[in-house]
Design an enzyme around this catalytic site. Structure first.
Site, mmCIF file in Angstrom:
data_model
loop_
_atom_site.group_PDB
_atom_site.id
_atom_site.type_symbol
_atom_site.label_atom_id
_atom_site.label_comp_id
_atom_site.label_asym_id
_atom_site.label_seq_id
_atom_site.Cartn_x
_atom_site.Cartn_y
_atom_site.Cartn_z
ATOM 1 N N TYR A 26 0.842 -1.196 0.000
ATOM 2 C CA TYR A 26 0.000 0.000 0.000
ATOM 3 C C TYR A 26 0.879 1.248 0.000
ATOM 4 O O TYR A 26 0.751 2.143 0.818
ATOM 5 C CB TYR A 26 -0.945 -0.010 1.206
ATOM 6 N N SER A 53 1.833 1.057 6.557
ATOM 7 C CA SER A 53 0.995 0.755 5.398
ATOM 8 C C SER A 53 -0.303 0.080 5.828
ATOM 9 O O SER A 53 -1.381 0.395 5.314
ATOM 10 C CB SER A 53 1.741 -0.162 4.421
ATOM 11 N N GLU A 84 12.661 -4.974 -4.730
ATOM 12 C CA GLU A 84 13.691 -5.739 -4.043
ATOM 13 C C GLU A 84 13.136 -6.662 -2.960
ATOM 14 O O GLU A 84 13.826 -7.599 -2.544
ATOM 15 C CB GLU A 84 14.761 -4.814 -3.451
ATOM 16 N N HIS A 108 5.446 -3.828 -12.836
ATOM 17 C CA HIS A 108 6.777 -3.765 -13.453
ATOM 18 C C HIS A 108 7.262 -5.201 -13.585
ATOM 19 O O HIS A 108 7.054 -6.024 -12.690
ATOM 20 C CB HIS A 108 7.717 -2.937 -12.580
ATOM 21 N N GLU A 231 16.050 25.796 -14.412
ATOM 22 C CA GLU A 231 15.370 26.014 -15.694
ATOM 23 C C GLU A 231 15.070 24.711 -16.432
ATOM 24 O O GLU A 231 14.361 24.723 -17.446
ATOM 25 C CB GLU A 231 16.208 26.942 -16.582
ATOM 26 N N SER A 252 14.790 31.172 -27.603
ATOM 27 C CA SER A 252 15.353 32.187 -28.495
ATOM 28 C C SER A 252 16.104 31.538 -29.654
ATOM 29 O O SER A 252 16.483 30.360 -29.595
ATOM 30 C CB SER A 252 16.319 33.082 -27.714
#
EC number: 1.1.1.86
Length: 340
Positions: A26, A53, A84, A108, A231, A252
């Site tokens: 969770y 959790s 892991e 994943h 930036e 620019s």
């Protein structure tokens, strides 16, 4: 190879109807998947070890169990614990309680692709991998859209694994904006490469190198920070919104010209060869084994890397400058609420 984007209309089978769903873990992804699926009308319980959790899941109104108990109760088990710890969690608390016809999912492919986890042949293995952090998966769902996701099937024991994967993606809101079918191999290797060579490893190394070049040449660290780090968000946002084209239309002429003539001097063919070496270490399992072995040894390498990174001059300069910019870092606080 090109792939076709799919949407809610393409999810033909409500494969999760009547299924008891256990979300294991969770944290960042776990809380988002669980809450979105519940709001989509699914029957969701949480499996997690005692701790923060567990308490948070109960506070959020879920029936919360140990991982063992949740696995026994569920038809579909989504493992969303950190990569892991998944192997030991699976072997100790999930595998002994699986039944034929169950489905096991991941966000994943790491543990399945590198064979740290091996699921019985009579159990489906699928993937729903949203392309964004958990807090964004949840927030965009609540706003009426979602985060795109990849889906995959590694093992189709029942003939229904693809339907389960797609319906899961629909339930978390991803099918509102787009699904892409992939494989465990492709998702895992591309995801790790993107993180290491570009998004995390490559980017932070590039920023740090630029900062060092400027400060070593005698420029003020504060100004160097603004030029190479602060930036960055402005430029990345433009690329995110409209690709390189929009970014170059928005800067620019001087900056655009410098982009063309100096970018290739920094990212040379040698850098590309280095990237290929990174990809090779991912493909052959070296990175995965190094990472898992470090975890099993108590994370000495990861701890040392973290300490080294925390002491970088750019981090110290940035921390001071951000104190004068209260507007920075005030959004998406939930990104850091990881319930362990």
């Amino acid at each position: 190879m090109t792939v076709q984007m799919e949407y809610e209309k393409d999810v033909k089978v409500a494969a999760l109807d009547g299924k008891k769903i256990a979300v294991i873990g969770y944290g960042s992804q776990g809380h988002a998947h669980a809450q979105n699926l519940r709001d989509s009308g699914r029957d969701v319980i949480i499996g997690v070890r005692p701790g923060k959790s567990f308490d948070k899941a109960k506070e959020d109104g879920f029936d919360t169990y140990t991982v063992t108990e949740a696995t026994k109760l569920a038809d579909v088990i989504m493992i969303l614990a950190p990569d892991e710890i998944q192997q030991e969690l699976y072997e100790a608390e999930i595998a002994p309680n699986l039944e034929a016809g169950n489905a096991v999912g991941f966000a994943h492919g790491f543990n399945i692709h590198f064979e740290f986890i091996k699921v019985p042949a009579d159990v489906d293995v699928f993937m729903c991998a949203p392309k964004g952090p958990g807090h964004l998966v949840r927030r965009t769902y609540e706003e009426g859209f979602g985060v795109p996701a990849l889906y995959a099937v590694y093992q189709d024991a029942t003939g229904n694994a693809k339907n389960i994967a797609m319906d899961w993606c629909k339930g978390v809101g991803a099918a509102r904006v787009g699904l892409l079918e992939t494989t465990y191999k492709e998702e895992t290797e591309e995801d790790l490469f993107g993180e290491q060579a570009v998004l995390c490893g490559g980017l932070t190394a590039l920023i740090e190198a630029g900062f060092e070049v400027l400060t070593e040449a005698g420029y003020a660290p504060e100004l160097a920070y603004f030029e190479v780090l602060h930036e960055m968000k402005l430029i990345v946002d433009l690329i995110y919104e409209g690709g390189f084209k929009k970014m170059r239309q928005s800067i620019s002429n001087t900056a655009e010209y410098g982009d063309y003539v100096s970018g290739p001097r920094v990212i040379t063919e040698q850098v590309k060869e280095n990237m290929k070496a990174v990809l090779a270490d991912i493909q052959n399992g070296k990175f995965a084994n190094d990472f898992v072995n470090d975890y099993k040894a108590g994370r000495p390498k990861l701890t040392a890397y973290r300490e080294q990174a925390a002491n970088l001059e750019i981090e110290k300069v940035g921390a001071e400058l951000r104190k004068a910019m209260p507007f920075v870092g005030k959004n998406d606080d939930d990104a850091f609420k990881i319930y362990n």
